[in-house]
Design an enzyme around this catalytic site. Structure first.
Site, PDB file in Angstrom:
ATOM      1  N   ASP A 251      57.897  22.677  58.431  1.00  0.00           N
ATOM      2  CA  ASP A 251      56.870  23.213  57.537  1.00  0.00           C
ATOM      3  C   ASP A 251      57.422  22.839  56.232  1.00  0.00           C
ATOM      4  O   ASP A 251      58.749  23.090  55.904  1.00  0.00           O
ATOM      5  CB  ASP A 251      56.676  24.645  57.909  1.00  0.00           C
ATOM      6  N   ASP A 377      71.660   4.992  51.142  1.00  0.00           N
ATOM      7  CA  ASP A 377      72.076   5.137  52.369  1.00  0.00           C
ATOM      8  C   ASP A 377      73.011   4.022  52.845  1.00  0.00           C
ATOM      9  O   ASP A 377      73.025   2.929  52.241  1.00  0.00           O
ATOM     10  CB  ASP A 377      71.285   5.449  53.436  1.00  0.00           C
TER      11      ASP A 377
END
Length: 675
Positions: A251, A377
């Protein structure tokens, strides 16, 4: 009353004019002609330092560049911005390139190539710091807190020997949770142990999350860790994805609030970095949770994001919480969309996010006004060899040798990757210790010195804001009193209990009285059960109750890929022949059965419901926390942070980018019983 010295302007250029700098110094009582400022400025506490000190205006300053004079960047009365601007103007090209590397802290006797071990390799560190001018590193080292702190202090001694004495920054993957995956989390080494971030989403109390962040900040600081490679603002909209355990669920509104609170805890509020802050690196920008078929972007076969629900904008929302908290750094994802995506008139490029100028410069810096450090990353500039692309041959173990994640740039040279990424907006390269490529790029006219200056400034500014130039060392003797102390552990244990979600409780099975109960255990420490007064038996038919700890099922669908061999992929369903499911079936011989399911992904419990009296979902909990809940000492308060599907057919039919959209969930998002 003592008056704090501030500069009278907000300088924006990277190279200060000498007259402007003189004005700043005069405003703070600095410079050789400055008056006595000791009456208005308190002396900065340096703690230990190996450097000589400069006396001026009745105050002490570190002689960082060892020239015997007080330079603006050495003057702690000046603002971090002014000091960073002065220092960046003193850097050589080689030093700027070094600042843009975020290497792996070298350890002795490293057998993994990933920096795991119990002692730093100081000789290797010396080369990295004083020859390659690299001063930011991830640590994967374990060990007791005092040893970690002592070894960190040894690194800072090496840094003080460098030409400009730029302090070292140490980062880490999360250390305060249960699941350990190389490349995604780190071993705990005695740190207080909390649920995964899914557990915080289940409780959904931002104040608690903020408190956790503050505790973790104190523990990190105690051992010299000043950067947190977290939180994940990714959304768990694809239930098969292996990285769900590090998210705040599916959510966006909950994730937004949780991400903001997490960062405020680590950084000490929402006003930006300050002394004592652990800077937060929010990741992974953006849409990482919408991985096609749930396959992860660490792997070549998982490099695609997909948006069949046209829901890319939904995945931006949690990052708005990060920006509200003034997150210091953003890490882009490895992956890229498998079809064209346009947002706010900006069309993303179909290359890995670390190479996408539209994503980093136009959307992140432009649309959202982000001014911090963009950190790649790990491994985006590294080559991905044939085994990395196609998987190792049968019978050959996968390896980090030849591993890289240059998605969309696989056929480019390393130099081309660095150039494209820097031009896209990258400031620092995770896992890289190759400043020579940036140096070559400038020398060949592919990048400008000015562009490297911008990134070097951002990196230095954060070190000044955190107070590292004044106080880089930690009190090693105090580290063990901070890390994992009783107060922190007690709150962590309570959070483990509260985060559990009670899914089923037939005939009020829970909480359960202790008196005279015989228990059959699976996946549970018998000594813990006995400490609660239970008698442990060897067969379920001899028990009053069976208590089992199991995990969400998974498959290893790509065993010949490095990360594919470690990650949980594929089916979420319990099947015949699987050890956990066979134990659940065997447990039905007991009059009552309690099953606790560790959910790093949403488990399918359709064929478990009818075999159990009570089901508890947990997101990282000790046996003690489990038995506290079983016996009523603690109460489960969690609500599901994702829905639990009814079948893999429904999972295959849902859209990877859309939350809670399986056709007939067995347990809907937000479900949770109480007692």
């Amino acid at each position: 009353m003592k008056k704090k010295c501030t500069t009278p302007f907000a300088a924006r250029s990277f190279l200060l004019a000498s007259s402007t700098l003189a004005l700043a110094l005069a405003g703070c009582g600095g410079g050789s002609d400055g008056g006595d400022s000791s009456s208005s400025v308190a002396q900065q506490d340096f703690g230990y330092t190996s450097l000589n000190l400069i006396s001026q205006d009745g105050l002490k300053f570190k002689d960082l560049n060892k020239d015997g004079k007080l330079e603006p960047y050495e003057d702690w009365r000046l603002s971090p911005e002014v000091r960073a601007q002065d220092l960046v103007a003193r850097l050589t090209l080689e030093e700027k390139a070094g600042l843009m590397m975020h290497g792996t802290a070298p350890v002795l006797n490293d057998t993994t190539g990933a920096g795991t071990g119990n002692a730093y390799d100081l000789a290797a560190f010396n080369t990295l710091i004083n020859t390659q001018f690299i001063n930011t590193f991830i640590t994967r080292m374990g060990g007791d807190p005092q040893t970690m702190a002592e070894q960190y202090n040894n690194i800072q001694k090496l840094a003080e020997q460098s030409r400009l004495a730029i302090p070292v920054s140490i980062s880490t993957d999360p250390r305060n949770h249960f699941q350990y995956t190389l490349g995604a989390s780190a071993g705990s080494s005695g740190f207080s142990q909390w649920p995964e971030t899914l557990g915080f989403a289940a409780i959904n109390d931002p104040d608690l999350t903020r408190r956790f962040g503050d505790i973790a900040r104190q523990e990190y600081q105690a051992v010299g860790i000043t950067q947190a490679l977290s939180p994940q603002a990714d959304l768990a909209t694809e239930p098969r994805w292996p990285r769900i355990n590090g998210t705040f669920g599916e959510d966006a509104d909950i994730a937004k609030a949780q991400v903001q609170a997490y960062i405020e805890g680590f950084q000490g509020g929402s006003t930006g970095l300050k002394p004592g802050s652990v800077l937060a690196v929010v990741k992974h920008w953006v849409g990482y949770g919408a991985s096609r078929n749930g396959f992860d972007g660490h792997n070549y076969y998982g490099r695609f994001l997909t948006y069949p629900g046209n829901n890319f904008a939904y995945h931006l929302k949690p990052f708005e919480g990060a920006f509200a908290a003034n997150a210091a750094s953003v890490m882009p994802t490895y992956s890229f969309p498998d079809t064209s995506v346009t947002i706010d008139g900006i069309t993303l490029e179909q290359v890995g996010a670390g190479f996408d100028k539209a994503l980093l410069t136009d959307l992140l810096r432009g649309r959202y006004g982000f001014k911090g450090v963009i950190l790649s990353d790990w491994g985006i500039t590294s080559d991905c060899d044939a085994n990395c692309l196609n998987g190792t041959p049968t019978g050959v173990a996968p390896s980090f040798i030849g591993f890289g994640t240059p998605w969309g740039m696989e056929t480019a040279t390393k130099l081309e990757r660095y150039v494209k990424s820097v031009n896209a907006g990258m400031d620092q390269f995770g896992g890289a210790t190759e400043p020579e490529y940036l140096i070559q790029a400038v020398q060949q006219g592919l990048l400008t010195n000015t562009r490297l200056t911008e990134s070097a400034y951002r990196v230095l500014l954060q070190k000044f804001q955190q107070g590292l130039f004044e106080k880089p060392y930690v009190d090693a003797s105090a580290a063990s009193k901070v890390v994992g102390n009783a107060e922190f552990q007690a709150l962590a244990l309570d959070t483990q209990r509260r985060a559990m979600v009670l899914l089923q409780n037939n005939n009020a099975t829970l909480p359960m009285a202790l008196t005279g109960k015989k228990v059959w255990l699976y996946g549970v420490d018998a000594a813990v059960a006995q400490s609660y007064g239970f008698t442990v038996v060897s067969a379920p038919q001899d028990a009053d109750v069976a208590i089992l700890r199991v995990s969400t099922p998974y498959e290893t669908l790509h065993p010949n890929y490095m990360f594919g061999s470690m990650q949980h992929e594929g089916s979420l369903a319990f099947v015949d022949g699987a050890a956990d499911y066979e134990a659940i079936k065997a447990a039905t011989a007991a009059p009552k059965t309690i099953v606790s399911v560790y959910m790093d992904r949403p488990a399918i419990l359709t064929n478990v419901q009818d075999k159990t009296s009570a089901i508890l979902a947990n997101f990282g909990a000790s046996d003690v926390a489990l038995f506290d809940v079983i016996t009523g000492k603690g109460k489960p308060q969690g609500k599901l942070p994702f829905e639990l599907p009814s079948s893999m057919v429904d999972v295959a039919a849902q859209k990877e980018d859309v939350p809670h959209d399986t056709a007939s969930p067995l347990y809907p998002f937000g479900y949770g019983l109480s007692y």
